[in-house]
Design a protein around this motif. Structure first.
Motif, PDB file in Angstrom:
ATOM      1  N   UNK A   1       0.810  -1.215   0.000  1.00  0.00           N
ATOM      2  CA  UNK A   1       0.000   0.000   0.000  1.00  0.00           C
ATOM      3  C   UNK A   1       0.846   1.268   0.000  1.00  0.00           C
ATOM      4  N   UNK A   2       2.148   1.165  -0.298  1.00  0.00           N
ATOM      5  CA  UNK A   2       2.974   2.368  -0.395  1.00  0.00           C
ATOM      6  C   UNK A   2       2.426   3.268  -1.503  1.00  0.00           C
ATOM      7  N   UNK A   3       2.597   4.559  -1.316  1.00  0.00           N
ATOM      8  CA  UNK A   3       1.995   5.516  -2.258  1.00  0.00           C
ATOM      9  C   UNK A   3       2.500   5.344  -3.682  1.00  0.00           C
ATOM     10  N   UNK A   4       3.791   5.118  -3.833  1.00  0.00           N
ATOM     11  CA  UNK A   4       4.338   4.952  -5.180  1.00  0.00           C
ATOM     12  C   UNK A   4       3.804   3.689  -5.836  1.00  0.00           C
ATOM     13  N   UNK A   5       3.697   2.611  -5.075  1.00  0.00           N
ATOM     14  CA  UNK A   5       3.184   1.365  -5.640  1.00  0.00           C
ATOM     15  C   UNK A   5       1.735   1.523  -6.078  1.00  0.00           C
ATOM     16  N   UNK A   6       0.937   2.179  -5.247  1.00  0.00           N
ATOM     17  CA  UNK A   6      -0.480   2.373  -5.590  1.00  0.00           C
ATOM     18  C   UNK A   6      -0.629   3.333  -6.762  1.00  0.00           C
ATOM     19  N   UNK A   7       0.122   4.444  -6.738  1.00  0.00           N
ATOM     20  CA  UNK A   7      -0.068   5.496  -7.750  1.00  0.00           C
ATOM     21  C   UNK A   7       0.455   5.099  -9.119  1.00  0.00           C
ATOM     22  N   UNK A   8       1.454   4.220  -9.170  1.00  0.00           N
ATOM     23  CA  UNK A   8       2.089   3.925 -10.460  1.00  0.00           C
ATOM     24  C   UNK A   8       1.857   2.478 -10.891  1.00  0.00           C
ATOM     25  N   UNK A   9       2.188   1.520 -10.063  1.00  0.00           N
ATOM     26  CA  UNK A   9       2.018   0.123 -10.474  1.00  0.00           C
ATOM     27  C   UNK A   9       0.545  -0.276 -10.481  1.00  0.00           C
ATOM     28  N   UNK A  10      -0.146  -0.055  -9.370  1.00  0.00           N
ATOM     29  CA  UNK A  10      -1.520  -0.540  -9.257  1.00  0.00           C
ATOM     30  C   UNK A  10      -2.480   0.242 -10.138  1.00  0.00           C
ATOM     31  N   UNK A  11      -2.299   1.544 -10.229  1.00  0.00           N
ATOM     32  CA  UNK A  11      -3.254   2.368 -10.972  1.00  0.00           C
ATOM     33  C   UNK A  11      -3.035   2.302 -12.475  1.00  0.00           C
ATOM     34  N   UNK A  12      -1.753   2.248 -12.900  1.00  0.00           N
ATOM     35  CA  UNK A  12      -1.478   2.328 -14.340  1.00  0.00           C
ATOM     36  C   UNK A  12      -0.843   1.057 -14.907  1.00  0.00           C
ATOM     37  N   UNK A  13      -0.199   0.274 -14.090  1.00  0.00           N
ATOM     38  CA  UNK A  13       0.312  -1.011 -14.529  1.00  0.00           C
ATOM     39  C   UNK A  13       1.481  -0.985 -15.471  1.00  0.00           C
ATOM     40  N   UNK A  14       2.199   0.160 -15.566  1.00  0.00           N
ATOM     41  CA  UNK A  14       3.315   0.165 -16.508  1.00  0.00           C
ATOM     42  C   UNK A  14       4.675  -0.033 -15.837  1.00  0.00           C
ATOM     43  N   UNK A  15       4.671  -0.541 -14.613  1.00  0.00           N
ATOM     44  CA  UNK A  15       5.946  -0.939 -14.015  1.00  0.00           C
ATOM     45  C   UNK A  15       5.722  -2.183 -13.169  1.00  0.00           C
ATOM     46  N   UNK A  16       6.760  -2.993 -13.060  1.00  0.00           N
ATOM     47  CA  UNK A  16       6.701  -4.166 -12.188  1.00  0.00           C
ATOM     48  C   UNK A  16       7.255  -3.825 -10.808  1.00  0.00           C
ATOM     49  N   UNK A  17       8.372  -3.093 -10.783  1.00  0.00           N
ATOM     50  CA  UNK A  17       9.013  -2.742  -9.524  1.00  0.00           C
ATOM     51  C   UNK A  17       9.097  -1.239  -9.377  1.00  0.00           C
ATOM     52  N   UNK A  18       8.631  -0.723  -8.248  1.00  0.00           N
ATOM     53  CA  UNK A  18       8.878   0.660  -7.870  1.00  0.00           C
ATOM     54  C   UNK A  18       9.032   0.691  -6.360  1.00  0.00           C
ATOM     55  N   UNK A  19      10.092   1.312  -5.896  1.00  0.00           N
ATOM     56  CA  UNK A  19      10.391   1.307  -4.471  1.00  0.00           C
ATOM     57  C   UNK A  19      11.273   2.494  -4.126  1.00  0.00           C
ATOM     58  N   UNK A  20      11.301   2.823  -2.861  1.00  0.00           N
ATOM     59  CA  UNK A  20      12.220   3.857  -2.396  1.00  0.00           C
ATOM     60  C   UNK A  20      13.121   3.279  -1.314  1.00  0.00           C
ATOM     61  N   UNK A  21      14.287   3.885  -1.161  1.00  0.00           N
ATOM     62  CA  UNK A  21      15.238   3.461  -0.132  1.00  0.00           C
ATOM     63  C   UNK A  21      15.843   4.692   0.521  1.00  0.00           C
ATOM     64  N   UNK A  22      16.049   4.597   1.816  1.00  0.00           N
ATOM     65  CA  UNK A  22      16.749   5.632   2.568  1.00  0.00           C
ATOM     66  C   UNK A  22      17.980   4.993   3.183  1.00  0.00           C
ATOM     67  N   UNK A  23      19.156   5.518   2.830  1.00  0.00           N
ATOM     68  CA  UNK A  23      20.420   4.962   3.309  1.00  0.00           C
ATOM     69  C   UNK A  23      21.166   6.039   4.080  1.00  0.00           C
ATOM     70  N   UNK A  24      21.135   6.000   5.416  1.00  0.00           N
ATOM     71  CA  UNK A  24      21.892   6.990   6.192  1.00  0.00           C
ATOM     72  C   UNK A  24      23.324   6.534   6.425  1.00  0.00           C
ATOM     73  N   UNK A  25      24.281   7.406   6.130  1.00  0.00           N
ATOM     74  CA  UNK A  25      25.680   7.174   6.452  1.00  0.00           C
ATOM     75  C   UNK A  25      26.038   7.998   7.688  1.00  0.00           C
ATOM     76  N   UNK A  26      27.292   7.928   8.107  1.00  0.00           N
ATOM     77  CA  UNK A  26      27.690   8.621   9.325  1.00  0.00           C
ATOM     78  C   UNK A  26      27.688  10.140   9.170  1.00  0.00           C
ATOM     79  N   UNK A  27      27.855  10.642   7.959  1.00  0.00           N
ATOM     80  CA  UNK A  27      27.934  12.089   7.779  1.00  0.00           C
ATOM     81  C   UNK A  27      27.088  12.611   6.607  1.00  0.00           C
TER      82      UNK A  27
END
Length: 407
Positions: free
Chosen positions: A269-295
């Motif tokens: 139910x992530x917003x990107x998955x619903x707005x792009x994959x579920x609603x329009x069906x033109x992608x298989x994978x859509x995801x976001x990532x947050x990678x914090x480093x020390x600085x």
């Protein structure tokens, strides 16, 4: 919930006591690919492979059989900032895991014949990575975003560097960087803490190598803004949109972690998955990532879309970024977001291997581990305004960079 101890030589210990008969153990080391320069780029990852190739006491087969032979598993990984060696075993076999960790960390010999064979393995790993656009795009994005900084180069290194690694260079890098004051021994399982401390003193206590960190990682990376389209003749368009994000110690980290979960976390139910994959069906994978480093930190949105859907996907992604920054969550949406995130954390923590790694990294970076209840409280303190204001600070259109693989 957690028990702590520090050995006289600086090695830190943390235990999460759980009733499981299976014990998850590991050693986190505050050394990664960002601690390499020039011809040494890729050496931390190569050392991670080569630690299993022979010590003063064991040959490669005996290292692998030491844990696997009693039904356990031995493994390791390297990131930009850490190396971790870890094992899964029955509780009665914890001593052999800890003894083996100490042996490979302080007594590895890097036999030349084994090193030459392992070069072929890593070269094939690089080939495999280069043949996978959905993975390669992340590395190339970081190369562009952090150009000129050690965070830019990928963890595997270059083929040229790998071919030129020698036993002596591996040994020098290990002795210079993999020192007790940079190590955390992390364990999750049904183990008595006094016994764990005794085992760690027995197997690790005699090692005194020390690294002064006064000049260590002093160069803070900048973040370059770019737009790059690369023709790769793929069957779909791979696109990565991202921006700078909070570092590990930034007060915005909790809110940003929740924002990432709302936009493109693992739930369907992530917003990107619903707005792009579920609603329009033109992608298989859509995801976001947050990678914090020390600085610093990185936030990415990745999508693999139809070749003719590139512009629509970018527009819809921008819409979701603008929406979370400009439209505060309703009270009901906020509570739903908090409940979902707290549930995900609890499920993740219920996996012993995940918990062992999580507490190990926390002890390494913060010298303290928040309990699940403390993390839940941090999430529940967030307000809709907190989430909107953090999104506004980081999600301005001129702060984003874009990398596209297509035709």
């Amino acid at each position: 919930m957690y028990e702590y101890h520090t050995l006289p030589n600086g090695i830190k210990i943390i235990l999460s006591h759980t009733p499981s008969r299976v014990v998850y153990s590991g050693v986190y080391i505050n050394v990664g690919s960002r601690d390499e320069y020039g011809a040494d780029e890729g050496i931390a990852h190569f050392i991670e492979h080569s630690l299993f190739k022979g010590t003063e006491h064991r040959k490669a087969f005996h290292i692998l059989n030491r844990i696997d032979g009693v039904g356990g598993e031995l493994n390791a990984f390297t990131t930009k900032e850490e190396t971790c060696i870890y094992a899964t075993s029955l509780a009665e076999h914890l001593p052999r895991c800890l003894e083996l960790f100490a042996d490979i960390l302080f007594h590895s010999t890097f036999p030349e014949n084994e090193i030459e064979r392992e070069k072929d393995v890593v070269l094939e790993e690089i080939n495999s990575y280069n043949d996978t656009p959905a993975e390669l795009i992340y590395d190339q994005y970081e190369e562009l975003a952090y150009e000129g900084h050690p965070l830019a180069h990928n963890i595997l290194g270059s083929k040229r560097n790998v071919r030129r690694f020698t036993t002596e260079r591996l040994r020098q890098h290990l002795e210079r960087n993999y020192t007790p004051n940079r190590m955390v021994i992390t364990v999750s399982g049904d183990v008595k803490f006094d016994r764990l401390v005794h085992l760690c003193e027995r197997f690790f206590g005699s090692y005194q190598r020390h690294c002064e960190d006064t000049e260590w990682r002093k160069q803070k990376p900048g973040f370059h803004i770019f737009e790059r389209h690369i023709n790769r003749h793929t069957h779909q368009t791979h696109l990565l949109v991202g921006c700078e994000a909070p570092d590990l110690y930034n007060n915005d980290k909790t809110a940003f972690t929740v924002i990432n979960n709302i936009l493109g976390g693992p739930a369907m139910n992530s917003r990107l998955n619903v707005a792009i994959r579920e609603r329009y069906g033109f992608c298989y994978t859509i995801e976001s990532q947050y990678v914090p480093f020390s600085d610093t930190g990185l936030f990415y949105i990745y999508a693999g879309v139809d070749l003719d859907a590139e512009e629509r996907a970018l527009r819809l992604i921008r819409n979701e970024l603008d929406r979370i920054a400009s439209t505060p969550l309703t009270t009901q949406q906020l509570r739903q977001t908090q409940r979902q995130f707290i549930g995900q954390m609890a499920i993740n923590n219920d996996n012993g291997s995940n918990e062992m790694q999580s507490i190990g990294k926390a002890r390494l970076c913060f010298d303290h581990v928040d309990t699940l209840e403390e993390m839940n409280a941090d999430v529940m303190r967030l307000t809709s305004d907190d989430i909107s204001s953090v999104a506004q600070r980081y999600f301005a259109p001129d702060k984003f960079s874009t990398l596209i693989y297509g035709n």
